[in-house]
Design an enzyme around this catalytic site. Structure first.
Site, PDB file in Angstrom:
ATOM      1  N   GLY A  13     -40.689   0.395  31.988  1.00 25.52           N
ATOM      2  CA  GLY A  13     -39.435  -0.352  32.884  1.00 25.52           C
ATOM      3  C   GLY A  13     -40.584  -1.552  33.512  1.00 25.52           C
ATOM      4  O   GLY A  13     -40.149  -1.905  35.430  1.00 25.52           O
ATOM      5  N   ILE A  14     -41.912  -1.336  33.660  1.00 24.29           N
ATOM      6  CA  ILE A  14     -42.486  -2.671  34.837  1.00 24.29           C
ATOM      7  C   ILE A  14     -43.039  -3.772  34.084  1.00 24.29           C
ATOM      8  O   ILE A  14     -43.916  -4.890  35.340  1.00 24.29           O
ATOM      9  CB  ILE A  14     -44.643  -2.110  35.135  1.00 24.29           C
ATOM     10  CG1 ILE A  14     -44.728  -1.723  33.647  1.00 24.29           C
ATOM     11  CG2 ILE A  14     -44.128  -0.511  35.312  1.00 24.29           C
ATOM     12  CD1 ILE A  14     -46.822  -2.307  33.645  1.00 24.29           C
ATOM     13  N   VAL A  18     -41.348  -9.047  29.841  1.00 24.85           N
ATOM     14  CA  VAL A  18     -41.646 -10.460  30.121  1.00 24.85           C
ATOM     15  C   VAL A  18     -43.108 -10.806  29.907  1.00 24.85           C
ATOM     16  O   VAL A  18     -43.114 -11.932  29.834  1.00 24.85           O
ATOM     17  CB  VAL A  18     -41.296 -10.239  31.672  1.00 24.85           C
ATOM     18  CG1 VAL A  18     -41.187 -11.885  32.188  1.00 24.85           C
ATOM     19  CG2 VAL A  18     -39.777  -9.747  32.095  1.00 24.85           C
ATOM     20  N   LYS A  33     -42.076  -5.936  17.813  1.00 24.61           N
ATOM     21  CA  LYS A  33     -41.983  -4.534  18.588  1.00 24.61           C
ATOM     22  C   LYS A  33     -41.707  -3.513  17.680  1.00 24.61           C
ATOM     23  O   LYS A  33     -41.012  -3.251  17.065  1.00 24.61           O
ATOM     24  CB  LYS A  33     -41.049  -4.571  19.507  1.00 24.61           C
ATOM     25  CG  LYS A  33     -40.601  -3.411  19.779  1.00 24.61           C
ATOM     26  CD  LYS A  33     -41.196  -3.094  21.524  1.00 24.61           C
ATOM     27  CE  LYS A  33     -40.219  -1.982  22.445  1.00 24.61           C
ATOM     28  NZ  LYS A  33     -41.050  -1.725  23.157  1.00 24.61           N
ATOM     29  N   ALA A 102     -44.370   0.753  23.750  1.00 24.90           N
ATOM     30  CA  ALA A 102     -42.808   1.289  24.152  1.00 24.90           C
ATOM     31  C   ALA A 102     -43.152   2.080  25.550  1.00 24.90           C
ATOM     32  O   ALA A 102     -44.126   2.719  25.165  1.00 24.90           O
ATOM     33  CB  ALA A 102     -42.443   1.613  23.438  1.00 24.90           C
ATOM     34  N   GLY A 103     -43.320   2.179  26.793  1.00 21.73           N
ATOM     35  CA  GLY A 103     -43.472   2.746  28.052  1.00 21.73           C
ATOM     36  C   GLY A 103     -44.906   2.733  28.803  1.00 21.73           C
ATOM     37  O   GLY A 103     -45.905   1.934  27.797  1.00 21.73           O
ATOM     38  N   ARG A 185     -42.820 -11.567  40.898  1.00 21.69           N
ATOM     39  CA  ARG A 185     -41.314 -11.213  39.815  1.00 21.69           C
ATOM     40  C   ARG A 185     -40.844 -12.764  40.607  1.00 21.69           C
ATOM     41  O   ARG A 185     -40.782 -13.208  41.186  1.00 21.69           O
ATOM     42  CB  ARG A 185     -40.528  -9.973  41.115  1.00 21.69           C
ATOM     43  CG  ARG A 185     -40.862  -8.864  40.764  1.00 21.69           C
ATOM     44  CD  ARG A 185     -40.991  -8.073  39.673  1.00 21.69           C
ATOM     45  NE  ARG A 185     -41.661  -6.983  38.791  1.00 21.69           N
ATOM     46  CZ  ARG A 185     -41.035  -6.559  38.409  1.00 21.69           C
ATOM     47  NH1 ARG A 185     -40.970  -6.605  37.106  1.00 21.69           N
ATOM     48  NH2 ARG A 185     -42.025  -4.909  38.571  1.00 21.69           N
TER      49      ARG A 185
END
Length: 212
Positions: A13-14, A18, A33, A102-103, A185
């Site tokens: 989630g960092i 994106v 992915k 992932a993660g 962000r």
């Protein structure tokens, strides 16, 4: 030989997806992915298509699509399938390739194999996405140490978040791994804003330049 980049992170989630979208869009790259956990909301592949402005033909289908949004090993167990990590191989494509894990590095694919084990076999350059907030120095240095211990090549660190000058300076100083840039962000996250932010904060030549 076409350029291949593995995008991983210090945590989940960092902003890996994106950043992956920004890089794939800038390079007009393929995106892959390998394992997607959770199918109810937009998948990472769908998000990348939307944000990068890529053709769907540039997105390589996931090798495993798992229903439950959890660690891949647990999602696979719930779905009653087993991920064959030996079958995970870097796709052969005719343009740059962005691969998103992932993660973090030690997220398990099975009860015996984690993502970093697969990355060590692939031996492709890693871009480590790291937060800029409190705690990231420790998390980032531990991740870089794990990559170095396995002799996995690291292209550099891509920070994601608000500007923290000392954090973005001390991590490269202590690790010897270069800072590639920082993706801020964005108040409005859309293809145009993301494309502009990447151009302003990263040097495309570090990644080999844009592709036609």
């Amino acid at each position: 030989m076409n350029r291949t980049f593995i995008i991983t992170g210090t945590d989940t989630g960092i902003g890996k997806t994106v950043f992956s979208a920004a890089l794939a869009g800038a390079l007009n790259a393929y995106y892959w992915k390998p394992v997607q956990s959770g199918l109810e909301e937009a998948t990472d592949s769908e998000t990348v298509v939307q944000l990068a402005g890529l053709s769907r033909r540039n997105v390589i289908p996931e090798s495993w699509r798992l229903n439950t949004p959890a660690s891949p090993h647990l999602s696979a167990q719930i779905d009653r399938v087993e991920i064959d990590t030996d079958a995970l191989a870097v796709p052969s494509v005719d343009a740059p390739l962005v691969i998103e894990g992932a993660g973090g590095l030690h997220v398990p694919l099975t009860r015996r194999t984690t993502f970093i084990d697969v990355f060590a076999r692939w031996r492709k350059p890693v871009i480590l996405c790291a937060r800029t907030g409190l705690g990231t120095i420790n998390h980032t240095l531990l991740s870089l140490e794990a990559l170095n211990r396995r002799n996995i090549p690291v292209l550099g660190i891509a920070f994601v978040g608000d500007h923290q000058p000392d954090t973005e300076k001390i991590i490269p100083e202590l690790s010897g791994v270069r800072r590639l840039g920082r993706l801020p962000r964005l108040a409005k996250l859309d293809p145009d804003a993301l494309r502009q932010a990447f151009r302003e904060h990263f040097d495309i030549n570090i990644f080999g330049g844009a592709s036609e």
